[in-house]
Design a protein around this motif. Structure first.
Motif, PDB file in Angstrom:
ATOM      1  N   GLU A 149       7.304   0.286  -8.441  1.00 54.45           N
ATOM      2  CA  GLU A 149       6.400   0.307  -9.586  1.00 54.45           C
ATOM      3  C   GLU A 149       5.862  -1.110  -9.768  1.00 54.45           C
ATOM      4  N   LEU A 150       4.543  -1.245  -9.697  1.00 57.11           N
ATOM      5  CA  LEU A 150       3.868  -2.522  -9.904  1.00 57.11           C
ATOM      6  C   LEU A 150       3.212  -2.492 -11.264  1.00 57.11           C
ATOM      7  N   ILE A 151       3.493  -3.494 -12.082  1.00 54.33           N
ATOM      8  CA  ILE A 151       2.880  -3.616 -13.404  1.00 54.33           C
ATOM      9  C   ILE A 151       1.995  -4.853 -13.376  1.00 54.33           C
ATOM     10  N   ALA A 152       0.719  -4.689 -13.742  1.00 57.80           N
ATOM     11  CA  ALA A 152      -0.224  -5.807 -13.676  1.00 57.80           C
ATOM     12  C   ALA A 152      -1.215  -5.735 -14.826  1.00 57.80           C
ATOM     13  N   ASP A 153      -1.780  -6.898 -15.177  1.00 53.58           N
ATOM     14  CA  ASP A 153      -2.824  -6.913 -16.201  1.00 53.58           C
ATOM     15  C   ASP A 153      -4.124  -7.525 -15.674  1.00 53.58           C
ATOM     16  N   ASP A 154      -4.188  -7.776 -14.374  1.00 50.89           N
ATOM     17  CA  ASP A 154      -5.409  -8.269 -13.741  1.00 50.89           C
ATOM     18  C   ASP A 154      -6.301  -7.064 -13.447  1.00 50.89           C
ATOM     19  N   VAL A 155      -7.504  -7.020 -14.049  1.00 50.03           N
ATOM     20  CA  VAL A 155      -8.372  -5.852 -13.883  1.00 50.03           C
ATOM     21  C   VAL A 155      -8.741  -5.609 -12.424  1.00 50.03           C
ATOM     22  N   GLY A 156      -8.739  -6.651 -11.610  1.00 51.63           N
ATOM     23  CA  GLY A 156      -9.040  -6.499 -10.186  1.00 51.63           C
ATOM     24  C   GLY A 156      -8.031  -5.627  -9.464  1.00 51.63           C
ATOM     25  N   ALA A 157      -6.818  -5.540 -10.001  1.00 48.39           N
ATOM     26  CA  ALA A 157      -5.767  -4.732  -9.366  1.00 48.39           C
ATOM     27  C   ALA A 157      -6.153  -3.258  -9.312  1.00 48.39           C
ATOM     28  N   LYS A 158      -7.000  -2.824 -10.237  1.00 44.89           N
ATOM     29  CA  LYS A 158      -7.406  -1.417 -10.296  1.00 44.89           C
ATOM     30  C   LYS A 158      -8.097  -0.998  -8.993  1.00 44.89           C
ATOM     31  N   GLU A 159      -8.833  -1.916  -8.379  1.00 44.54           N
ATOM     32  CA  GLU A 159      -9.472  -1.637  -7.096  1.00 44.54           C
ATOM     33  C   GLU A 159      -8.642  -2.162  -5.926  1.00 44.54           C
ATOM     34  N   ASP A 160      -7.987  -3.305  -6.131  1.00 48.28           N
ATOM     35  CA  ASP A 160      -7.261  -3.959  -5.039  1.00 48.28           C
ATOM     36  C   ASP A 160      -6.050  -3.170  -4.559  1.00 48.28           C
ATOM     37  N   VAL A 161      -5.284  -2.599  -5.486  1.00 42.71           N
ATOM     38  CA  VAL A 161      -4.053  -1.896  -5.093  1.00 42.71           C
ATOM     39  C   VAL A 161      -4.359  -0.638  -4.271  1.00 42.71           C
ATOM     40  N   PRO A 162      -5.292   0.236  -4.722  1.00 44.21           N
ATOM     41  CA  PRO A 162      -5.611   1.394  -3.866  1.00 44.21           C
ATOM     42  C   PRO A 162      -6.157   0.975  -2.498  1.00 44.21           C
ATOM     43  N   ALA A 163      -6.974  -0.082  -2.457  1.00 47.07           N
ATOM     44  CA  ALA A 163      -7.517  -0.563  -1.179  1.00 47.07           C
ATOM     45  C   ALA A 163      -6.389  -1.073  -0.282  1.00 47.07           C
ATOM     46  N   TRP A 164      -5.431  -1.787  -0.860  1.00 48.91           N
ATOM     47  CA  TRP A 164      -4.288  -2.295  -0.098  1.00 48.91           C
ATOM     48  C   TRP A 164      -3.466  -1.135   0.458  1.00 48.91           C
ATOM     49  N   CYS A 165      -3.253  -0.109  -0.365  1.00 50.25           N
ATOM     50  CA  CYS A 165      -2.499   1.067   0.098  1.00 50.25           C
ATOM     51  C   CYS A 165      -3.208   1.741   1.269  1.00 50.25           C
TER      52      CYS A 165
END
Length: 72
Positions: free
Chosen positions: A32-48
């Protein structure tokens, strides 16, 4: 389930920390990754997609993003 709290980290650090933490897990385990950087919303799915890991769930509440990622 392991948890990585990346709140307060700005791009690209949540992904850098995510990649390090995923190396510690065994196949099939969930992080479980918890983040508050709005860029993570696109970055995490792209990384996966790039790494072949599975994004099981993504939620957002009060500006806090929570991702559940299953190691492949």
């Amino acid at each position: 389930m392991a948890t990585l709290d990346a709140r307060g980290l700005q791009c690209p650090m949540p992904i850098v920390e995510l990649a390090k933490k995923m190396k510690e897990l065994k196949e099939g385990e969930i992080l479980e990754l918890i983040a508050d950087d709005v860029g993570a919303k696109e970055d995490v799915p792209a990384w996966c997609n790039r790494t072949g890991n599975e994004l099981v769930e993504m939620t957002e509440e009060n500006g806090i993003l929570a991702f559940k990622i299953k190691k492949k």
